[in-house]
Design an enzyme around this catalytic site. Structure first.
Site, mmCIF file in Angstrom:
data_model
loop_
_atom_site.group_PDB
_atom_site.id
_atom_site.type_symbol
_atom_site.label_atom_id
_atom_site.label_comp_id
_atom_site.label_asym_id
_atom_site.label_seq_id
_atom_site.Cartn_x
_atom_site.Cartn_y
_atom_site.Cartn_z
ATOM 1 N N LYS A 34 0.754 -1.150 -0.038
ATOM 2 C CA LYS A 34 -0.200 0.169 -0.078
ATOM 3 C C LYS A 34 0.696 1.204 -0.002
ATOM 4 C CE LYS A 34 -3.728 -2.484 2.387
ATOM 5 N NZ LYS A 34 -4.246 -2.831 3.469
ATOM 6 N N GLN B 3 -4.215 -1.957 9.781
ATOM 7 C CA GLN B 3 -4.194 -3.327 9.069
ATOM 8 C C GLN B 3 -4.765 -4.275 10.106
ATOM 9 O OE1 GLN B 3 -3.223 -3.671 5.826
ATOM 10 N NE2 GLN B 3 -3.947 -5.777 6.040
ATOM 11 N N ASP C 71 -10.715 2.761 4.883
ATOM 12 C CA ASP C 71 -11.213 1.355 4.528
ATOM 13 C C ASP C 71 -12.632 1.410 4.489
ATOM 14 O OD1 ASP C 71 -9.039 -0.376 4.147
ATOM 15 O OD2 ASP C 71 -8.378 -0.411 6.585
#
Ligand code: NAP
Length: 293
Positions: free
Chosen positions: A52, A96, A119
């Site tokens: 990412k 994460q 997200d």
């Protein structure tokens, strides 16, 4: 059979984003900035985060990684998130997943400012998605939509089977595909571990989306001729012939399925790449939202 190539789709999206960042910089404004928090030492998580960050660099975004110890207290993690929430130079925050067992994932998701929640997991953003007015579509479902759009794959009126009902993949993609509008208007069946007759349901589907996490779950005899097959699965399988000691397997028995279907995503090289491009798009959206643009 056409291979749905994540490499090509992601590169096209990244080229567009790079051009936008270049024009932002020409106006002497700062670039979008993504902060990623990585807790612990999980190999797969480290790879995802570094991919990412690498993608951020490719398009000219700024990025920050915050590494926290595996045994970190939940309050320290939340404190870190609050600092990022209050930092006007940070547009997007991602933590994460999965997180170590002493940390409650829902508490963490809820502590992220919804306007920085790239997200799209915050309950407010889930609600907006559910009502057809999302700010952030979770990256993997968004990546699937971007893939379908790039290849002009029609969803309207199609029968879709989604295998998996997780909050990050199966549930949101099933909602999105059944909503009114572009990339929607499908009739969606969601399957899970308690579903009977998955084989028969898949055989009737025009589009099968597998997000299970079991290699080779979708077999050739489950796919009708001409169906579209989207393989979300990513499982590390021990493999001594590989330098890293493992290979990556999807949920679909590719060798059995590819001759029957019209389109299929490879693993690796499919949805994983469009997921990262989707995260970048969400970060740009957060940048605009937080700048009031
Ligand atoms: P998850 O939270 O473990 O959910 C798996 C889903 O599969 C659950 O809904 C589960 O049903 C269902 N399932 C398990 N066994 C089944 C069976 N025998 N028959 C039917 N359904 C079954 O996983 P996830 O986070 O959604 O991820 C799924 C896969 O996608 C994983 O391999 C993950 O690594 C991968 N992934 C890839 C990306 C990407 O960027 N490509 C992103 C995220 C995830 P129940 O609800 O009944 O337990």
């Amino acid at each position: 059979m056409v291979l749905l190539q994540g490499t090509i789709v992601a590169q096209a999206l990244k080229n567009d984003l790079k051009a936008i960042v270049d024009s932002i910089l020409l106006e002497n404004k700062r670039a979008p900035n993504l902060a990623a928090i990585l807790v612990g030492d999980n190999g797969a998580s480290k790879t995802y985060v570094s991919n990412k960050i690498k993608a951020c660099k490719e398009v000219g975004f700024q990025s920050t990684i915050i590494n926290l110890d595996e045994n970190v207290d939940q309050s320290i993690l939340i404190n870190q998130i609050e600092k990022l929430n209050n930092n006007s130079a940070i547009d997007g925050i991602l933590v994460q997943l999965p997180l170590p067992k002493q940390i409650n994932e829902q508490d963490i998701v809820k502590s992220i400012n919804p306007s920085k929640d790239v997200d799209g997991f915050h309950p407010l953003n889930t609600g907006k998605l559910l009502t057809g007015n999302p700010d952030f579509i979770p990256a993997t479902p968004f990546g699937i939509l971007l893939m379908l759009s790039h290849y002009n794959i029609e969803t309207s009126g199609k029968k879709v089977v989604v295998i998996g009902r997780s909050n990050i993949v199966g549930r949101p993609i099933s909602i999105l595909l059944s909503q009114l509008g572009q990339n929607g208007n499908a009739t969606v069946t969601v399957c899970h571990s308690k579903t009977n007759n998955i084989e028969q349901l898949c055989l009737e589907a025009d589009i099968v989306i597998a997000a299970v996490g079991i290699p080779n779950f979708v077999k050739g005899n489950m796919i009708k001729n001409g169906a579209v097959v989207i393989d979300v699965g990513i499982t590390r399988v021990p493999d001594n012939s590989k330098k890293l000691g493992y290979s990556i397997k999807g949920d679909v028995a590719f060798d059995e399925v590819f001759e029957k279907c019209s389109y299929i995503t490879p693993v690796p090289g499919g949805v994983g790449l469009t997921t990262i491009a989707a995260l970048l798009k969400n970060t740009l959206h957060a940048y605009y939202m937080n700048q009031g643009i």
